[in-house]
Design an enzyme around this catalytic site. Structure first.
Site, PDB file in Angstrom:
ATOM      1  N   HIS A  47       0.837  -1.201   0.000  1.00 20.14           N
ATOM      2  CA  HIS A  47       0.000   0.000   0.000  1.00 20.14           C
ATOM      3  C   HIS A  47       0.875   1.255   0.000  1.00 20.14           C
ATOM      4  CE1 HIS A  47      -3.471   2.528   1.538  1.00 20.14           C
ATOM      5  NE2 HIS A  47      -2.429   3.252   1.943  1.00 20.14           N
ATOM      6  N   GLU A  48       1.862   1.269   0.894  1.00 17.75           N
ATOM      7  CA  GLU A  48       2.743   2.439   0.991  1.00 17.75           C
ATOM      8  C   GLU A  48       3.617   2.585  -0.255  1.00 17.75           C
ATOM      9  OE1 GLU A  48       2.374   4.659   3.209  1.00 17.75           O
ATOM     10  OE2 GLU A  48       0.928   3.483   4.365  1.00 17.75           O
ATOM     11  N   HIS A  51       1.845   4.568  -2.873  1.00 16.00           N
ATOM     12  CA  HIS A  51       2.030   6.008  -2.694  1.00 16.00           C
ATOM     13  C   HIS A  51       3.419   6.439  -3.158  1.00 16.00           C
ATOM     14  CE1 HIS A  51      -1.670   6.468  -0.538  1.00 16.00           C
ATOM     15  NE2 HIS A  51      -1.285   5.781   0.526  1.00 16.00           N
ATOM     16  N   ASP A 149      -5.605   8.784   3.717  1.00 14.62           N
ATOM     17  CA  ASP A 149      -5.766   9.001   2.285  1.00 14.62           C
ATOM     18  C   ASP A 149      -7.044   9.774   1.963  1.00 14.62           C
ATOM     19  OD1 ASP A 149      -3.418   7.609   1.941  1.00 14.62           O
ATOM     20  OD2 ASP A 149      -4.415   5.690   1.589  1.00 14.62           O
TER      21      ASP A 149
END
Length: 245
Positions: A47-48, A51, A149
């Protein structure tokens, strides 16, 4: 490259989780609990990275990802103040979770189609659990609780109408309200980790707003200094005031 750092409290989570697994089902329970937690946080890291890789594409430097018991944090040197770019960087994280959940949904048989082997869930059941966790992670991160987010998406939308600092203020204020409500619900549900998470989000949102305000004041100060310096130089080429005066 991007450094992957682990906070010391994360090791406590691993130890407590392993102990609970051992207490429930002995050594098999310990290994299953540890493997499932590692798989979950592997998805947190992905997930990170969603980004981070999008941010790097826009020229943002990302020194590290920090793993905490309540999740992960990508540390950026600075996010672009262009709403479209902030939206793309922000949605990349939850998008990774939804892609993982979708791939697992396509690959796995329907829930309940396999038999449970006993105290330890089967591999298929564990993957179903991971699919649900990724779906929940993606949806939870879209809550408009800045700096999550959803809160960053709210700021990006507000920034199309307001200046960056006011957009950050209103996104952070909305986030505080949601955190207070979320913590109250978590207390009612007797979910202490969720309470800690909402308290953490509350204070990090306030800290990020203060940092944005400080940067805005610094920028305004130096713009004034430079404008004064240039005006003085134009009016009196032989005498220029020192910078910072």
């Amino acid at each position: 490259g991007i450094q992957l750092a682990v906070h010391f409290s994360f090791l406590l989570l691993l130890a407590v989780n392993a102990f609970d697994g051992y207490a429930d089902a002995g050594w098999p329970g310990l290994w299953w609990s540890t493997a499932v937690l590692a798989a979950f946080f592997g998805c947190v890291v992905l997930h990170e990275f969603g980004h981070c890789l999008t941010a790097i594409r826009f020229g943002v430097r990302v020194p590290r990802i920090l793993l905490l018991p309540i999740g992960g944090m990508a540390e950026f040197d600075g996010l672009p103040r262009e709403p479209r770019r902030e939206v793309l960087i922000t949605v990349a994280g939850p998008a990774v979770n939804f892609v993982i959940a979708g791939l697992l949904w396509l690959a796995l048989p329907p829930a309940g189609a396999t038999e449970t082997s006993g105290e330890i869930p089967t591999l298929i059941e564990s993957l179903h659990l991971l699919m649900r966790w990724n779906l929940a992670m993606g949806l939870f991160n879209l809550l408009p609780a800045f700096p999550m987010d959803g809160g960053r998406l709210l700021r990006a939308v507000l920034a199309t109408r307001l200046n960056y600092l006011r957009a950050t203020f209103w996104a952070a204020t909305c986030g505080k309200v949601i955190c207070v409500l979320g913590a109250a619900v978590a207390v009612w549900l007797e979910e202490p980790l969720l309470v800690v998470l909402f308290v953490f989000i509350f204070f990090v949102g306030e800290m990020e707003y203060r940092a944005a305000r400080r940067r805005e004041l610094d920028d305004a100060h130096w713009r004034t200094v430079i404008a004064r310096h240039l005006a003085a130089a134009a009016d009196n080429p032989g005498r220029v005031p020192p910078a910072g005066s």
